[in-house]
Design an enzyme around this catalytic site. Structure first.
Site, PDB file in Angstrom:
ATOM      1  N   CYS A 131      38.321  43.340  38.510  1.00 13.87           N
ATOM      2  CA  CYS A 131      38.201  41.903  38.257  1.00 13.87           C
ATOM      3  C   CYS A 131      36.928  41.329  38.891  1.00 13.87           C
ATOM      4  O   CYS A 131      36.801  41.301  40.115  1.00 13.87           O
ATOM      5  CB  CYS A 131      39.444  41.202  38.802  1.00 13.87           C
ATOM      6  SG  CYS A 131      39.347  39.412  38.865  1.00 13.87           S
ATOM      7  N   CYS A 174      37.503  38.346  41.200  1.00 15.34           N
ATOM      8  CA  CYS A 174      38.143  38.828  42.439  1.00 15.34           C
ATOM      9  C   CYS A 174      37.087  39.375  43.397  1.00 15.34           C
ATOM     10  O   CYS A 174      37.133  39.110  44.607  1.00 15.34           O
ATOM     11  CB  CYS A 174      39.147  39.937  42.129  1.00 15.34           C
ATOM     12  SG  CYS A 174      40.545  39.427  41.102  1.00 15.34           S
TER      13      CYS A 174
END
Length: 151
Positions: free
Chosen positions: A74, A77
């Site tokens: 991600c 993230c």
């Protein structure tokens, strides 16, 4: 007034050995060590939680637990990770920060209905009290967590 030996002292789960330590709130600023394995109870860094350790930290610790549900693939993230790391130094020992890799721990993602990542979830007293989806900057994380803990 000195604390009575019969008063319940706040519990803190050691991030190293998972044992529960009782430390008076006034002593948290003194950087207490685990009574069992001896390293500091608060390291100024998020702890990695697994399905095996998650429940103990949520249910047995008396301080709020801020969890970042994330995944290695991600992009947002990865962008938020350094901010979250920095915030651990700012928020501990009032709030413990932790990370759950949803790829490695899909049971936890399912259990908490994580539909997008990153998602921050704040737990206190064994239950979720606030949630925020999407990447945030360091100041925003601190502001959000602090306001959620107070309310």
């Amino acid at each position: 007034m000195p604390e009575s030996r019969h008063e319940r002292q706040p519990a803190h789960v050691c991030p190293h050995c998972q044992s529960v330590n009782r430390v008076p709130a006034a002593k948290l600023a003194d950087q207490p060590n685990c009574g069992r394995c001896q390293p500091p109870l608060f390291t100024g860094a998020p702890i990695e939680l697994t399905t095996a350790t998650f429940t103990r930290h949520v249910e047995r610790s008396d301080i709020p637990l801020l969890v970042d549900f994330w995944a290695p693939w991600c992009g947002p993230c990865k962008m938020m990770a350094p901010q979250f790391q920095q915030d651990a130094r700012l928020l501990e020992p009032k709030v413990r920060l932790a990370k759950v890799d949803t790829e490695a721990e899909p049971q936890l993602a399912t259990r908490f209905g994580i539909r997008s990542i990153p998602t921050l979830a704040l737990f206190r007293g064994g239950r979720e009290i606030a949630r925020q989806a999407g990447a945030m900057g360091a100041k925003d994380i601190v502001r959000w967590a602090s306001s959620a803990v107070v309310s």
